[in-house]
Write a protein that holds these residues in place. Structure first.
Motif, PDB file in Angstrom:
ATOM      1  N   SER A 290       0.830  -1.208   0.000  1.00 51.31           N
ATOM      2  CA  SER A 290       0.000   0.000   0.000  1.00 51.31           C
ATOM      3  C   SER A 290       0.863   1.255   0.000  1.00 51.31           C
ATOM      4  CB  SER A 290      -0.920  -0.001   1.222  1.00 51.31           C
ATOM      5  OG  SER A 290      -1.817  -1.090   1.187  1.00 51.31           O
ATOM      6  N   LYS A 293       2.192   3.650  -2.977  1.00 50.33           N
ATOM      7  CA  LYS A 293       1.463   4.836  -3.423  1.00 50.33           C
ATOM      8  C   LYS A 293       1.801   5.963  -2.452  1.00 50.33           C
ATOM      9  CE  LYS A 293      -3.101   6.454  -4.913  1.00 50.33           C
ATOM     10  NZ  LYS A 293      -2.704   6.634  -6.318  1.00 50.33           N
ATOM     11  N   THR A 294       2.816   6.709  -2.764  1.00 53.65           N
ATOM     12  CA  THR A 294       3.250   7.838  -1.956  1.00 53.65           C
ATOM     13  C   THR A 294       3.902   8.854  -2.872  1.00 53.65           C
ATOM     14  OG1 THR A 294       4.505   8.477   0.023  1.00 53.65           O
ATOM     15  CG2 THR A 294       5.546   6.874  -1.447  1.00 53.65           C
ATOM     16  N   HIS A 295       4.079  10.063  -2.403  1.00 54.69           N
ATOM     17  CA  HIS A 295       4.677  11.113  -3.225  1.00 54.69           C
ATOM     18  C   HIS A 295       6.185  10.891  -3.319  1.00 54.69           C
ATOM     19  CE1 HIS A 295       0.845  12.969  -1.969  1.00 54.69           C
ATOM     20  NE2 HIS A 295       0.918  13.594  -3.123  1.00 54.69           N
ATOM     21  N   THR A 378       5.342  12.957  -7.903  1.00 56.57           N
ATOM     22  CA  THR A 378       4.055  12.394  -8.291  1.00 56.57           C
ATOM     23  C   THR A 378       3.731  11.239  -7.354  1.00 56.57           C
ATOM     24  OG1 THR A 378       2.785  11.247 -10.013  1.00 56.57           O
ATOM     25  CG2 THR A 378       5.146  10.905 -10.001  1.00 56.57           C
ATOM     26  N   GLU A 379       2.443  11.054  -7.066  1.00 52.34           N
ATOM     27  CA  GLU A 379       2.006   9.975  -6.189  1.00 52.34           C
ATOM     28  C   GLU A 379       1.798   8.680  -6.961  1.00 52.34           C
ATOM     29  OE1 GLU A 379      -1.202   9.565  -2.487  1.00 52.34           O
ATOM     30  OE2 GLU A 379      -1.651  10.871  -4.181  1.00 52.34           O
ATOM     31  N   ASN A 380       1.846   8.752  -8.289  1.00 58.14           N
ATOM     32  CA  ASN A 380       1.503   7.589  -9.109  1.00 58.14           C
ATOM     33  C   ASN A 380       2.694   7.013  -9.868  1.00 58.14           C
ATOM     34  OD1 ASN A 380      -1.304   7.677  -8.475  1.00 58.14           O
ATOM     35  ND2 ASN A 380      -1.496   9.449  -9.831  1.00 58.14           N
ATOM     36  N   GLU A 383       2.462   3.321  -9.586  1.00 57.03           N
ATOM     37  CA  GLU A 383       1.093   2.841  -9.469  1.00 57.03           C
ATOM     38  C   GLU A 383       0.845   1.575 -10.285  1.00 57.03           C
ATOM     39  OE1 GLU A 383      -2.731   2.406  -8.203  1.00 57.03           O
ATOM     40  OE2 GLU A 383      -1.034   3.517  -7.371  1.00 57.03           O
ATOM     41  N   LYS A 384       1.330   1.514 -11.526  1.00 58.12           N
ATOM     42  CA  LYS A 384       1.125   0.311 -12.334  1.00 58.12           C
ATOM     43  C   LYS A 384       1.854  -0.890 -11.719  1.00 58.12           C
ATOM     44  CE  LYS A 384       0.329   2.516 -16.809  1.00 58.12           C
ATOM     45  NZ  LYS A 384       0.815   2.626 -18.213  1.00 58.12           N
ATOM     46  N   ARG A 386       2.523  -1.274  -8.503  1.00 64.14           N
ATOM     47  CA  ARG A 386       1.749  -1.644  -7.313  1.00 64.14           C
ATOM     48  C   ARG A 386       0.467  -2.388  -7.699  1.00 64.14           C
ATOM     49  NH1 ARG A 386      -2.425   0.155  -3.917  1.00 64.14           N
ATOM     50  NH2 ARG A 386      -3.085   1.614  -5.532  1.00 64.14           N
ATOM     51  N   SER A 387      -0.203  -1.911  -8.737  1.00 61.41           N
ATOM     52  CA  SER A 387      -1.459  -2.533  -9.149  1.00 61.41           C
ATOM     53  C   SER A 387      -1.238  -3.957  -9.648  1.00 61.41           C
ATOM     54  CB  SER A 387      -2.129  -1.688 -10.241  1.00 61.41           C
ATOM     55  OG  SER A 387      -2.485  -0.415  -9.738  1.00 61.41           O
ATOM     56  N   GLN A 440       5.834   6.034   4.704  1.00 62.89           N
ATOM     57  CA  GLN A 440       4.421   6.037   4.325  1.00 62.89           C
ATOM     58  C   GLN A 440       3.688   4.873   4.982  1.00 62.89           C
ATOM     59  OE1 GLN A 440       2.751   8.453   2.155  1.00 62.89           O
ATOM     60  NE2 GLN A 440       1.175   7.449   3.398  1.00 62.89           N
TER      61      GLN A 440
END
Length: 526
Positions: A290, A293-295, A378-380, A383-384, A386-387, A440
């Motif tokens: 989780s 997802k952090t800046h 950026t926070e993302n 993201e890919k 992590r997803s 985070q």
């Protein structure tokens, strides 16, 4: 780097270096030939993320530099137009190319994939958002082939060998708003990569689950880097593998630490109300997963001074923390810190303190910021990545596939723990990211403790990244299960005493709170 490695590197650098084009041209040459980073990396015997680092400004050394220079020069030669001065390729009457470098095909826009005409901070893109709409133009790049949509207007059968300013009206690409509709296809390669690795490991070990799991865990770090590279295809930003970092992020010695305080909680409630209490130790699932997802700062950290905080940037900050007056029922957001005075904290810790000092919470004063090392953020960024890990984990849990569950857990946990000064991961050196992701996770755990307190539970312990002990009906506050947004029971124990208990029994149960309850620092992320 060992002493022998340092000597080899020194000798390699001592000779005359092969000339290399600019980082921008390196990427342009590769993409104009329709080659992926993985293809180039295989030919040179390196990791795809290493090629990404070279295309962001980092230079190879030694024999690798020689081979890379040969590749780039050969690519440049291959892209040069044939010498036919009488009739240049393209439409009759077209203006000749004004500069030799225009022989390289236009690079794709990082937003829509169409041919870009402008560039900002090294990223080709359309300055006007209206230019990022329309029918897609077929591109030679393999990385965008899975994202192209059929064009209703195939009126441009071929691109001229020497694109000029006259080719600018051909800008067209699919709308940016369609990104949501194609997201499942973008995430698919990552989950497929994980599934394929598990299948191959099981086949290699004859279906032996323990042996396959052990083999997958051993190779978790290079596999995580391969997955990261796969998930970064078509990303807006290149991940710089080895940027300059300030001394505060460097270890003082081989077994020492740097100057960054991660705010890891290790707190036990000083006193509970009178009576006997049943305590439930809750395990927070996928804490580090989780926290991806952090800046995160994208580029090299830059120094600044002053008391302001720019939410568009992220990094580490020297602050004087505020006093904390709620230790009797909530842990200090800074964790267990004995030394007073200023200290270097990460972006998640600073944002948590600023949030708690705001009008919604009003739990403390705002921290005093003295200086910072930050970059645009950026926070993302992950993201890919992590997803893909989350989706693979959720599917494996639903199917009872513990091999994949353990493999995924090892991938994200080791990815976080080895992106600093580690001999196990030489491809990604971002100790700032490592500290930010860990912090985070701690900040996420603190907010869960606060949520429990606000919902009428008594918070008894908060430990590490994933351990929260509470009394009361916790199921009305948290969902139970193995999902990333759920919690599971780790232990149930009693503390305190009923009025009829003897003094000996009271001492025995009181000791449970002080001594006997195991402190599981990290379980799900180990």
């Amino acid at each position: 780097m060992s002493g022998f490695d340092a000597i080899d590197a020194l000798l390699a650098e001592a000779g005359e270096k092969e000339p290399l084009p600019s980082a921008e041209e390196r990427r342009t040459l590769r993409e104009s030939l329709g080659l992926s980073r993985a293809q180039v990396a295989r030919a040179l015997g390196v990791n795809p993320s290493t090629v990404g680092g070279w295309e962001s400004g980092r230079d190879p050394a030694g024999e690798t530099r020689t081979k890379y220079a040969y590749f780039l020069e050969s690519a440049r030669t291959k892209l040069e137009p044939p010498p036919s001065p009488a009739e240049p390729a393209g439409e009759p009457g077209a203006a000749p190319a004004p500069e030799p470098e225009s022989a390289v095909a236009p690079r794709p826009c990082v937003l829509c994939g169409g041919p870009a005409t402008d560039e900002i901070e090294g990223f080709p893109q359309h300055l006007d958002p209206d230019e990022c709409v329309g029918a897609p133009v077929p591109q030679p790049q393999s990385r965008s082939s899975s994202k192209q949509q059929p064009s209703p207007e195939p009126e441009a059968p071929a691109k001229p060998a020497n694109p000029t300013k006259s080719a600018r009206p051909a800008k067209s690409a699919r709308p940016v708003k369609s990104a949501k509709s194609v997201k499942p296809q973008e995430d698919a390669p990552g989950t497929e990569l994980i599934a394929r690795s598990v299948k191959e490991a099981l086949a290699k070990h004859g279906g032996d689950i323990e042996a396959a799991t052990a083999a997958l865990v051993r190779r978790a770090i290079p596999d995580a880097m391969e997955l990261l590279d796969e998930c970064r295809r078509g990303g807006r930003y290149d991940i710089i593998a080895h940027p300059w970092i300030p001394d505060i992020l460097r270890k003082a010695s081989a077994k020492g630490s740097d100057q960054i305080w991660e705010a890891r909680p290790k707190w036990a409630r000083p006193q509970l109300p009178p009576g006997r209490h049943e305590v439930t130790a809750l395990d927070i699932n996928g804490a580090y997963l989780s926290a991806l997802k952090t800046h995160l700062p994208i580029g090299q950290l830059e120094h600044s001074t002053g008391f302001g905080h720019d939410r568009r940037r992220a990094g580490v900050h020297l602050i004087t923390p505020p006093d904390w007056e709620h230790e009797e029922y909530l842990p200090n957001p800074l964790g267990n810190r004995d030394e007073p005075g200023p200290l270097w904290v990460t972006e998640p810790t600073l944002r948590l303190l600023l949030r708690l000092s705001g009008p919604k919470y009003g739990l403390c004063e705002a921290p005093e910021i003295h200086e910072s090392f930050t970059s645009g953020a950026t926070e993302n960024l992950l993201e890919k990545f992590r997803s893909a890990l989350r989706d693979a984990r959720e599917t494996a849990i639903a199917e009872g596939d513990e091999v994949t569950v353990e493999y995924v857990k090892a991938m994200y946990a080791k990815f976080v723990s080895t992106m600093g000064e580690s001999n196990y991961n030489r491809e990604l050196y971002r100790p700032d990211w490592m500290h930010l992701i860990r912090s985070q996770a701690f900040a996420n755990l603190w907010m869960k403790a606060h949520r429990a307190h606000e919902q009428g539970l008594s918070v008894v312990r908060v430990m590490g990244t994933d351990e929260l002990h509470v009394t009361g009906d916790w199921r009305r506050v948290f969902d139970e299960g193995r999902g990333v947004f759920e919690v599971k029971v780790k232990d149930v124990y009693g503390v305190g005493r009923d009025p009829e208990e003897t003094d000996d029994t009271a001492e025995e149960t009181d000791d449970l709170l002080a001594h006997d309850v195991p402190a599981h620092e990290v379980t799900d992320d180990a």
